[in-house]
Design an enzyme around this catalytic site. Structure first.
Site, short mmCIF file in Angstrom:
data_model
loop_
_atom_site.label_atom_id
_atom_site.label_comp_id
_atom_site.label_asym_id
_atom_site.label_seq_id
_atom_site.Cartn_x
_atom_site.Cartn_y
_atom_site.Cartn_z
N ASP A 106 0.83 -1.21 0.00
CA ASP A 106 0.00 0.00 0.00
C ASP A 106 0.87 1.26 0.00
O ASP A 106 0.58 2.25 -0.65
CB ASP A 106 -0.88 0.02 1.27
N ASP B 190 15.79 18.80 -5.04
CA ASP B 190 16.62 19.97 -5.39
C ASP B 190 18.02 19.91 -4.80
O ASP B 190 18.68 20.94 -4.63
CB ASP B 190 15.94 21.23 -4.86
N GLY B 191 18.53 18.74 -4.44
CA GLY B 191 19.87 18.70 -3.88
C GLY B 191 19.86 18.92 -2.39
O GLY B 191 18.83 18.79 -1.74
N ASP C 132 14.64 12.69 -0.44
CA ASP C 132 15.69 13.22 -1.32
C ASP C 132 17.01 12.52 -1.00
O ASP C 132 17.58 12.69 0.08
CB ASP C 132 15.82 14.73 -1.12
N HIS D 116 6.83 12.70 9.83
CA HIS D 116 6.06 13.76 9.16
C HIS D 116 5.41 13.23 7.89
O HIS D 116 4.20 13.39 7.68
CB HIS D 116 7.00 14.92 8.83
N GLU D 117 6.17 12.56 7.03
CA GLU D 117 5.64 12.11 5.74
C GLU D 117 4.58 11.04 5.92
O GLU D 117 3.62 10.96 5.14
CB GLU D 117 6.78 11.64 4.83
#
Lengths: 121, 191
Positions: free
Chosen positions: B62, B79-80, B99, B127-128
């Site tokens: 999922d 973005d690095g 990232d 958080h995510e």
């Protein structure tokens, strides 16, 4: 050996570029509404990325000009409201510092559209 | 606390998650990453009646977790170093991307790397996962769902604001024990 040096140089170059512009808003501190300052367009691009500046035309928003206009002031106020900062509409130090801090890539659009709920203490 | 438009949520009480075998870091072991995410999932599972089970099959899980660099095909290129750290999609998409260019640390290991740009993986994971469950960003700086995280800082304990938002979406875990939550000034226990 020459190829290896070239490859390393290229890799170093790429990282440098991606750092150079994203975080350097510090020289925009206390820039006033109406002024034309290089770097304001980057700030607009940052605020557009997170849902605060629309790119639906107007005075060159699509091109994100370097003019600190009223719409940018409104966007900064909304940003300050959403991020719990004093709402001044100005690029004060705390606002610029927060804009330069790392953050989640999910935009704040949902904070703007739906509004937020507060927890009563 | 806020929600994504339309307040999307998962309608099952068990969610599976898996890590990409191809998009991962070479300087953190899989066990490091798995342990951190297990703790982060447990934070949310202790509050709502949803359990999270790690599985091997990334394609059928999922929730899909991976480390990606630059433009990785979802319209939100990374973005690095610093800038945007990670992003996750609303229910029932289930994708969570970190990232790969960041200096990720686990278990408060800020010291060994000495890096001024070290980012705590567990804080970002917690958080995510909030986004995966349907929470938006919070305006409260102490909240896990506050969008910004300074380097070398850790924020993994759910606050009143985080818990109030997720409880409204999923209801309370019958085993919710207030004393299992944080001591922080904004913790639900103090509330």
């Amino acid at each position: 050996r020459h190829l290896a040096e070239e490859a390393t140089a290229k890799a170093t170059q790429t990282i440098h570029v991606s750092n150079a512009t994203w975080h350097d808003f510090s020289r925009l501190v206390d820039v006033q509404v109406g002024s034309h300052v290089s770097g304001v367009s980057e700030l607009k691009r940052y605020l557009h990325r997170f849902g605060y500046v629309k790119d639906d035309g107007g005075d060159g928003m699509k091109n994100f000009s370097d003019v600190f206009d009223g719409r940018l002031e409104t966007a900064i106020s909304l940003y300050q409201q959403n991020l719990g900062l004093p709402i001044t509409g100005r690029l004060d130090m705390s606002t610029v510092t927060l804009m330069s801090s790392p953050r989640c890539g999910v935009s704040d659009t949902h904070m703007i559209n739906a509004g937020f709920h507060t927890t009563a203490h | 606390y806020t929600y994504f438009g339309g307040k999307p949520k998962w309608n099952q009480d068990k969610l599976t998650y898996a890590f990409s075998e191809t998009h991962k870091l070479d300087y953190l072991t899989s066990d490091d990453v798995r342990t951190v995410f297990r703790r982060a999932f447990d934070q949310w599972a202790s509050v709502i009646p949803v359990s999270f089970e790690e599985v091997d099959d990334y394609t059928t899980a999922d929730l899909k977790i991976g480390f990606f660099a630059g433009d990785h095909g979802d319209g939100q290129p990374f973005d690095g170093v610093l800038g945007t750290l990670a992003h996750a999609f609303a229910p029932e998409n289930g994708r969570l991307h970190l990232d790969a260019a960041e200096t990720w640390v686990v278990d408060d290991d800020f010291g060994s790397k000495g890096s001024t740009v070290a980012v705590d993986l567990e804080s970002v994971a917690t958080h995510e996962i909030g986004h995966l469950l349907g929470l938006g960003h919070s305006s409260q700086e102490s909240a896990v769902m506050y969008p910004s995280l300074r380097p070398r800082t850790k924020k993994v304990d759910l606050t009143v604001d985080d818990v109030a938002g997720v409880l409204k979406l999923y209801g309370a875990n019958p085993k919710l024990r207030l004393d299992s939550l944080t001591e922080s000034e904004n913790s639900i226990k103090n509330g």
